[in-house]
Scaffold this active site. Structure first.
Site, short mmCIF file in Angstrom:
data_model
loop_
_atom_site.label_atom_id
_atom_site.label_comp_id
_atom_site.label_asym_id
_atom_site.label_seq_id
_atom_site.Cartn_x
_atom_site.Cartn_y
_atom_site.Cartn_z
N ARG A 1 -60.39 25.81 21.81
CA ARG A 1 -62.27 25.60 20.91
C ARG A 1 -62.35 24.64 20.04
NH1 ARG A 1 -63.22 30.87 18.17
NH2 ARG A 1 -61.50 31.51 17.51
N TYR B 1 -59.85 26.00 1.13
CA TYR B 1 -59.63 25.22 2.59
C TYR B 1 -59.41 23.18 2.02
CZ TYR B 1 -62.07 23.65 6.49
OH TYR B 1 -61.90 22.63 7.83
N1 CAA Z 1 -73.31 24.48 -5.73
C1 CAA Z 1 -73.51 24.82 -7.06
N2 CAA Z 1 -73.53 26.18 -6.85
C2 CAA Z 1 -73.93 26.95 -6.06
C3 CAA Z 1 -74.28 26.23 -4.62
C4 CAA Z 1 -72.97 24.70 -4.22
N3 CAA Z 1 -73.00 23.88 -3.70
N4 CAA Z 1 -73.94 26.88 -3.09
C5 CAA Z 1 -73.85 27.70 -3.96
N5 CAA Z 1 -74.04 28.00 -5.10
C6 CAA Z 1 -74.96 28.89 -6.56
C7 CAA Z 1 -76.03 29.54 -5.76
O1 CAA Z 1 -77.39 29.26 -6.04
C8 CAA Z 1 -75.79 31.22 -7.00
O2 CAA Z 1 -76.55 30.64 -7.39
P1 CAA Z 1 -77.07 32.20 -8.53
O3 CAA Z 1 -76.17 33.42 -7.99
O4 CAA Z 1 -77.42 31.15 -9.64
O5 CAA Z 1 -78.25 31.86 -7.43
C9 CAA Z 1 -74.34 30.79 -6.49
O6 CAA Z 1 -73.91 29.57 -6.46
C10 CAA Z 1 -73.60 32.31 -5.23
O7 CAA Z 1 -74.51 31.12 -4.31
P2 CAA Z 1 -74.42 32.30 -2.81
O8 CAA Z 1 -75.08 33.52 -3.29
O9 CAA Z 1 -74.25 31.43 -1.73
O10 CAA Z 1 -73.03 32.86 -2.98
P3 CAA Z 1 -72.47 33.44 -1.84
O11 CAA Z 1 -71.17 34.78 -2.89
O12 CAA Z 1 -73.07 34.71 -1.44
O13 CAA Z 1 -71.98 32.74 -1.31
C11 CAA Z 1 -70.14 30.85 -0.27
C12 CAA Z 1 -71.40 32.13 -1.67
C13 CAA Z 1 -69.61 31.65 0.69
C14 CAA Z 1 -69.31 30.14 -0.64
C15 CAA Z 1 -71.56 30.63 0.16
O14 CAA Z 1 -72.11 29.26 -1.06
C16 CAA Z 1 -71.07 29.33 1.16
O15 CAA Z 1 -70.65 29.31 2.02
N6 CAA Z 1 -71.42 27.33 0.78
C17 CAA Z 1 -70.54 26.69 1.70
C18 CAA Z 1 -69.04 26.42 2.31
C19 CAA Z 1 -69.05 26.00 3.29
O16 CAA Z 1 -69.56 24.70 2.94
N7 CAA Z 1 -67.96 25.85 4.21
C20 CAA Z 1 -68.13 24.86 5.16
C21 CAA Z 1 -67.02 26.01 6.41
S1 CAA Z 1 -67.40 24.33 7.70
C22 CAA Z 1 -66.19 24.11 7.18
O17 CAA Z 1 -64.92 24.03 6.40
C23 CAA Z 1 -65.32 22.94 7.88
C24 CAA Z 1 -65.42 21.34 7.51
O18 CAA Z 1 -63.90 20.92 7.64
C25 CAA Z 1 -66.19 20.84 7.21
#
Ligand code: CAA
Length: 249
Positions: A21, A156
């Site tokens: 995949r 990760y």
């Molecule tokens: N920098 C700073 N602050 C951030 C932020 C960032 N990048 N992202 C979110 N925040 C803050 C939000 O603004 C929020 O603040 P407030 O509570 O003051 O509003 C707080 O952090 C919580 O954010 P969420 O509501 O998003 O929190 P959550 O618990 O619902 O989700 C999370 C957290 C699941 C980690 C979500 O932020 C997320 O999905 N992040 C992206 C993670 C990512 O990039 N994954 C990549 C997957 S693909 C991969 O991994 C392949 C690869 O190799 C690239």
């Protein structure tokens, strides 16, 4: 008798973990179309794996790469069926995103075991025959998030950064044996893994990519093909970024 370049590659066996995949499937198909004999390893999704096998005619093998003994047994099976492995692509990976202060131990351990321990498990088994043969290509799929860190991905990012360290160390250990060991650090690529992210988070991340788009799995597979080839014989220990300019570290 004279062999074509493609016929020569058919005698080389490539194994791709997470090979049915996403980025792994693109790598398996690319290597096969270049002429390599390919084995694709998967763990979870039988339906996707069977469909992949049907469409590509690439043999599939099911085992858990996070488990040392499963790798030992699995590689023995592949070797019996196809011969010693010349090219190993450690691609299998999972995400269990969440901020560390809310992360449970299981989500930490699962990601480290699947994404990083798997590289040790697989390399440990294939290295001896490669050293005896005096040839090998190990290509480890790291990530932009192992290079720069990512909010919500301490597990990760740690695993993917670990892959870069393992790559550099093993490259030095293997250099005199004709084995190159390199890492690729893809950025955000259009696969199920990125599609699993919430729409607003993904949109915010895409905005940060100078090319303003996600990568295509084939853009990673092309680089694997190059690193596996004889043309890349003097390249070892590097981490090659494929990220549309997202991180230039
Ligand atoms: N920098 C700073 N602050 C951030 C932020 C960032 N990048 N992202 C979110 N925040 C803050 C939000 O603004 C929020 O603040 P407030 O509570 O003051 O509003 C707080 O952090 C919580 O954010 P969420 O509501 O998003 O929190 P959550 O618990 O619902 O989700 C999370 C957290 C699941 C980690 C979500 O932020 C997320 O999905 N992040 C992206 C993670 C990512 O990039 N994954 C990549 C997957 S693909 C991969 O991994 C392949 C690869 O190799 C690239």
């Amino acid at each position: 008798m004279k062999f074509t370049e493609k016929e020569k590659l058919m005698t080389k066996v490539a194994l791709v973990t997470g090979g049915t995949r996403g980025i792994g499937a693109a790598i398996s198909k690319k290597l096969k179309s270049a002429g390599y004999t390919v084995a694709a390893v998967y763990q979870g999704n039988d339906k996707a794996a069977e469909s992949f096998q049907k469409h590509t005619d690439i043999p599939i093998y099911k085992w858990d790469v996070s488990d040392f003994n499963s790798c030992k047994e699995g590689i023995a099976r592949v070797t019996k069926d196809l011969g010693n492995i010349d090219i190993l692509v450690n691609n299998a990976g999972i995400t269990r995103d969440g901020v560390l202060h809310k992360m449970n131990h299981n989500n930490w351990e699962e990601v480290l075991r699947t994404n990083l321990f798997s590289c040790f498990n697989m390399c440990r088994e294939v290295l001896e025959p490669m050293r005896t043969k005096g040839f090998g290509r190990i290509i480890n799929i790291s990530s932009i998030n192992g290079q720069k860190g990512q909010f919500g991905q301490t597990n990760y990012s740690a695993a993917k950064a670990g892959i870069i360290g393992l790559t550099k160390a093993l490259a030095q250990e293997s250099a005199l044996k004709g084995i190159t060991v390199n890492a690729i650090a893809p950025g955000y690529i259009n696969t199920e893994m990125t599609q699993d992210m919430s729409e607003p988070v993904l949109a915010k991340i895409t905005e940060q990519i100078p090319m303003n788009r996600l990568g295509n799995p084939n853009e990673v597979a092309n680089t694997v093909l190059f690193l596996a080839s004889d043309d890349a014989s003097f390249i070892t220990g590097i981490t090659l970024s494929i990220n549309g300019g997202h991180y230039l570290g």
